[in-house]
Design a protein around this motif. Structure first.
Motif, PDB file in Angstrom:
ATOM      1  N   ALA A   1      -6.126  -8.973  -1.744  1.00  0.00           N
ATOM      2  CA  ALA A   1      -5.544  -7.654  -1.991  1.00  0.00           C
ATOM      3  C   ALA A   1      -5.502  -6.843  -0.702  1.00  0.00           C
ATOM      4  O   ALA A   1      -4.521  -6.135  -0.424  1.00  0.00           O
ATOM      5  CB  ALA A   1      -6.347  -6.925  -3.063  1.00  0.00           C
ATOM      6  N   TYR A   2      -6.556  -6.946   0.111  1.00  0.00           N
ATOM      7  CA  TYR A   2      -6.587  -6.188   1.361  1.00  0.00           C
ATOM      8  C   TYR A   2      -5.511  -6.668   2.328  1.00  0.00           C
ATOM      9  O   TYR A   2      -4.848  -5.863   2.991  1.00  0.00           O
ATOM     10  CB  TYR A   2      -7.963  -6.313   2.013  1.00  0.00           C
ATOM     11  N   ARG A   3      -5.340  -7.978   2.421  1.00  0.00           N
ATOM     12  CA  ARG A   3      -4.330  -8.496   3.340  1.00  0.00           C
ATOM     13  C   ARG A   3      -2.927  -8.072   2.888  1.00  0.00           C
ATOM     14  O   ARG A   3      -2.067  -7.747   3.712  1.00  0.00           O
ATOM     15  CB  ARG A   3      -4.446 -10.017   3.412  1.00  0.00           C
ATOM     16  N   LEU A   4      -2.685  -8.077   1.592  1.00  0.00           N
ATOM     17  CA  LEU A   4      -1.385  -7.636   1.093  1.00  0.00           C
ATOM     18  C   LEU A   4      -1.139  -6.174   1.441  1.00  0.00           C
ATOM     19  O   LEU A   4      -0.034  -5.800   1.864  1.00  0.00           O
ATOM     20  CB  LEU A   4      -1.305  -7.838  -0.422  1.00  0.00           C
ATOM     21  N   VAL A   5      -2.160  -5.334   1.266  1.00  0.00           N
ATOM     22  CA  VAL A   5      -2.004  -3.915   1.590  1.00  0.00           C
ATOM     23  C   VAL A   5      -1.731  -3.739   3.077  1.00  0.00           C
ATOM     24  O   VAL A   5      -0.906  -2.908   3.478  1.00  0.00           O
ATOM     25  CB  VAL A   5      -3.248  -3.119   1.152  1.00  0.00           C
ATOM     26  N   VAL A   6      -2.408  -4.523   3.924  1.00  0.00           N
ATOM     27  CA  VAL A   6      -2.149  -4.464   5.360  1.00  0.00           C
ATOM     28  C   VAL A   6      -0.685  -4.783   5.647  1.00  0.00           C
ATOM     29  O   VAL A   6      -0.003  -4.075   6.410  1.00  0.00           O
ATOM     30  CB  VAL A   6      -3.061  -5.436   6.131  1.00  0.00           C
ATOM     31  N   VAL A   7      -0.183  -5.845   5.037  1.00  0.00           N
ATOM     32  CA  VAL A   7       1.198  -6.264   5.276  1.00  0.00           C
ATOM     33  C   VAL A   7       2.183  -5.191   4.819  1.00  0.00           C
ATOM     34  O   VAL A   7       3.133  -4.834   5.544  1.00  0.00           O
ATOM     35  CB  VAL A   7       1.478  -7.594   4.551  1.00  0.00           C
ATOM     36  N   VAL A   8       1.955  -4.641   3.629  1.00  0.00           N
ATOM     37  CA  VAL A   8       2.880  -3.633   3.096  1.00  0.00           C
ATOM     38  C   VAL A   8       2.822  -2.351   3.930  1.00  0.00           C
ATOM     39  O   VAL A   8       3.863  -1.760   4.263  1.00  0.00           O
ATOM     40  CB  VAL A   8       2.563  -3.337   1.620  1.00  0.00           C
ATOM     41  N   LEU A   9       1.619  -1.899   4.279  1.00  0.00           N
ATOM     42  CA  LEU A   9       1.504  -0.690   5.086  1.00  0.00           C
ATOM     43  C   LEU A   9       2.098  -0.882   6.473  1.00  0.00           C
ATOM     44  O   LEU A   9       2.704   0.044   7.032  1.00  0.00           O
ATOM     45  CB  LEU A   9       0.039  -0.270   5.198  1.00  0.00           C
ATOM     46  N   ALA A  10       1.934  -2.075   7.036  1.00  0.00           N
ATOM     47  CA  ALA A  10       2.543  -2.347   8.342  1.00  0.00           C
ATOM     48  C   ALA A  10       4.063  -2.276   8.248  1.00  0.00           C
ATOM     49  O   ALA A  10       4.732  -1.755   9.155  1.00  0.00           O
ATOM     50  CB  ALA A  10       2.097  -3.716   8.852  1.00  0.00           C
ATOM     51  N   ALA A  11       4.609  -2.799   7.158  1.00  0.00           N
ATOM     52  CA  ALA A  11       6.061  -2.712   6.955  1.00  0.00           C
ATOM     53  C   ALA A  11       6.504  -1.258   6.811  1.00  0.00           C
ATOM     54  O   ALA A  11       7.552  -0.860   7.357  1.00  0.00           O
ATOM     55  CB  ALA A  11       6.455  -3.518   5.722  1.00  0.00           C
ATOM     56  N   LEU A  12       5.699  -0.460   6.104  1.00  0.00           N
ATOM     57  CA  LEU A  12       6.026   0.961   5.967  1.00  0.00           C
ATOM     58  C   LEU A  12       5.959   1.675   7.316  1.00  0.00           C
ATOM     59  O   LEU A  12       6.785   2.558   7.605  1.00  0.00           O
ATOM     60  CB  LEU A  12       5.069   1.621   4.979  1.00  0.00           C
ATOM     61  N   ALA A  13       4.989   1.311   8.140  1.00  0.00           N
ATOM     62  CA  ALA A  13       4.878   1.936   9.455  1.00  0.00           C
ATOM     63  C   ALA A  13       6.090   1.599  10.309  1.00  0.00           C
ATOM     64  O   ALA A  13       6.664   2.469  10.987  1.00  0.00           O
ATOM     65  CB  ALA A  13       3.587   1.471  10.137  1.00  0.00           C
ATOM     66  N   ALA A  14       6.500   0.330  10.292  1.00  0.00           N
ATOM     67  CA  ALA A  14       7.692  -0.064  11.047  1.00  0.00           C
ATOM     68  C   ALA A  14       8.926   0.664  10.522  1.00  0.00           C
ATOM     69  O   ALA A  14       9.780   1.127  11.303  1.00  0.00           O
ATOM     70  CB  ALA A  14       7.886  -1.575  10.950  1.00  0.00           C
ATOM     71  N   TYR A  15       9.023   0.784   9.202  1.00  0.00           N
ATOM     72  CA  TYR A  15      10.143   1.489   8.583  1.00  0.00           C
ATOM     73  C   TYR A  15      10.168   2.956   9.023  1.00  0.00           C
ATOM     74  O   TYR A  15      11.234   3.520   9.315  1.00  0.00           O
ATOM     75  CB  TYR A  15      10.004   1.370   7.070  1.00  0.00           C
TER      76      TYR A  15
END
Length: 510
Positions: free
Chosen positions: A24-38
């Motif tokens: 769950a933590y790794r998924l949140v990292v991936v999604v938040l990183a995508a949001l940051a790039a966005y």
């Protein structure tokens, strides 16, 4: 072999399986990183009110403070740092504080990251922090008077990606219903509060969703597993309390309502009432269950409260990038009355990092039980007839149930139906033999099970076959546990066969 799945169900199960390969933590990292790039792209296009250099500087400071302080403190106290947790905290803070190139603003942001990282050690018990670190870091900054969280993520351009990202995370951690209740309560209280100013309900709801952090808050902060209760009923109460605190306007001296304060209130109540406590575990031994599965046994530093069928989230050494620790969930196989805690795990190759970490434990080594959760538990009425259906290692929660029933002297009417590749892969044979339950085993290779079990043959678990194996299925509450494809297909057949209730527990991988 299991019944054929329809295309939509098969697609959903493929999604569950794919998501299960990430913690769950790794998924949140991936999604938040995508949001940051966005967000950086939006800034470059002029759709956000700050420039790209300020955004990159803020992001760097947030990550450096959270990750760096965490590594330093972890080394000082000689514990394994949780890299993903630190990255999540840093990324969350990036969306809370206004990006700026001003040294003072960056210093305030760094203070928030430092306070958040320190809270994981100063305000923690046995590897489990009492408060959401990002929320606490934002709250501490607000108390200083040097700055405040702006929650700039709550803007219409960001919502286009925040919403699907939040839904994906909530689906992975199975918190959609809890987040939905929070949103309903928060929107209801907010609408009632602003109605006094003549604002129409639909207008107020639209503003709260599109021009506020409600979606981001629910998807990425409310769902933080270590600071919420483990049982569904408690989670709903937690969501309702946070929803009221989130939307109810108030000012008390230097403190006024804010999203971070609302979350901290919920965290505090959960901790005070003993719903979020961690425990230190000392590794005792590893027992082979089958050629491809093992049971791991630990001695807890204090008695752990759990119900048979629940799972624990363990904080393990290794298992992450750069040697960082990892947190993964494992079903209890021991009875709550036992002085020892045990967890059953499939150890068939290839081993995931978390399983390699488990296999590498030596007697005396410590891990931490960070959370207990799950609602895959037996009915309180011991006269309720049960049907337990297990696919492979999905038998683990049933081992805990059967051990608990035997230790407490409960005379439950239980039929356990198991599907395994070969008879040798039937785990907990001794527990099944001693339980007094009727045991029916289907081996994919057609092999005959042990003498205490009935042979189910090789036919798939269709509704008709289940009725043949369990003629009184319509009088039983059914529980099905195993891989997502097995659970999804068999649960459908159980309902068609007439089972009174069907409870599901899918092992999505770890």
């Amino acid at each position: 072999m299991t019944p054929t799945l329809s295309a939509p169900v098969a697609a959903r199960l493929r999604l569950v399986t794919a998501l299960g390969r990430l913690s769950a933590y790794r998924l949140v990292v991936v999604v938040l990183a995508a949001l940051a790039a966005y967000s950086v792209v939006l800034g470059a296009l002029g759709w956000l009110p700050f420039g790209v250099p300020a955004m990159l500087a803020s992001l760097l400071v947030c990550l450096a403070a959270s990750y760096g302080v965490n590594r330093v403190v972890a080394a000082a106290v000689r514990v394994t740092p949780q890299a993903d947790s630190s990255l999540v905290t840093g990324l969350l803070l990036y969306f809370l504080f206004w990006p700026s190139l001003a040294p003072l603003d960056l210093a305030v942001t760094a203070l928030a990251g430092t306070a958040a990282a320190l809270s994981k050690y100063v305000l923690a018990v046995h590897g489990r922090h009492a408060f959401n670190p990002a929320a606490l870091g934002a709250f501490v900054v607000g108390l200083t008077g040097w700055g405040a969280a702006a929650w700039w993520v709550g803007t219409p351009p960001m919502l286009w990606l925040v919403l699907p990202g939040a839904l994906l995370v909530l689906y992975r951690v199975q918190r959609l219903a809890m987040a939905g209740l929070f949103a309903l309560v928060a929107l209801g209280v907010f609408t009632a509060a602003v109605a006094q100013g003549g604002i129409a309900p639909l207008t107020s709801v639209g503003q709260a969703v599109s021009q506020g952090p409600l979606v981001f808050f629910a998807g990425f902060m409310l769902s933080e597993p270590l600071t919420m209760p483990g049982r569904r009923l408690h989670q709903f109460g937690y969501a309702a309390v946070v929803g009221v605190a989130y939307a109810l306007p108030f000012t008390l001296g230097p403190v006024s309502n804010s999203p971070e304060l609302a979350l901290l209130v919920g965290n505090l109540l959960a901790f005070v009432f003993g719903l979020t406590r961690g425990v230190s575990l000392r590794f005792v031994e590893r027992r082979e269950l089958t050629p491809t599965s093992h049971e791991f046994v630990f001695l807890p530093s204090r008695r752990v409260r759990f119900a048979p069928g629940q799972y624990a989230e363990l904080s393990l050494p290794g298992g992450g990038p750069a040697g960082a620790g990892s947190r993964r969930t494992f079903s209890f196989t021991s009875a709550p009355s036992s002085d020892l805690l045990a967890f059953g795990v499939s150890t068939a190759p290839p081993l995931s990092p978390s399983k390699r970490s488990l296999m590498g434990l030596v007697p005396g080594q410590r891990v931490y039980l960070a959370a207990v959760g799950g609602d895959f538990v037996l009915p309180r009425d011991t006269d309720d007839p049960l049907l337990l259906v297990a696919g492979g290692i999905g038998i683990t929660p049933f081992a805990s149930m059967l051990r608990a029933a035997r230790s407490s002297g409960e005379g439950r009417d239980v039929v356990l139906v198991a599907s395994v590749p070969t008879p040798a892969e039937l785990a907990f044979a001794g527990v099944l033999r001693a339980s007094g339950a009727r045991v029916v085993v289907r081996a994919s290779d057609g092999g005959a099970p042990a003498d205490f079990a009935e042979d189910a043959g090789s036919a798939p678990f269709s509704a008709a076959r289940l009725r043949e194996l369990v003629p009184d299925i319509d009088a039983r509450t059914a529980y099905v546990s195993g891989p997502p494809s097995f659970v999804g297909a068999v649960a459908r057949e159980l309902r068609e066969a007439g089972a009174r209730h069907v409870r599901r527990d899918a092992f999505s991988g770890y």
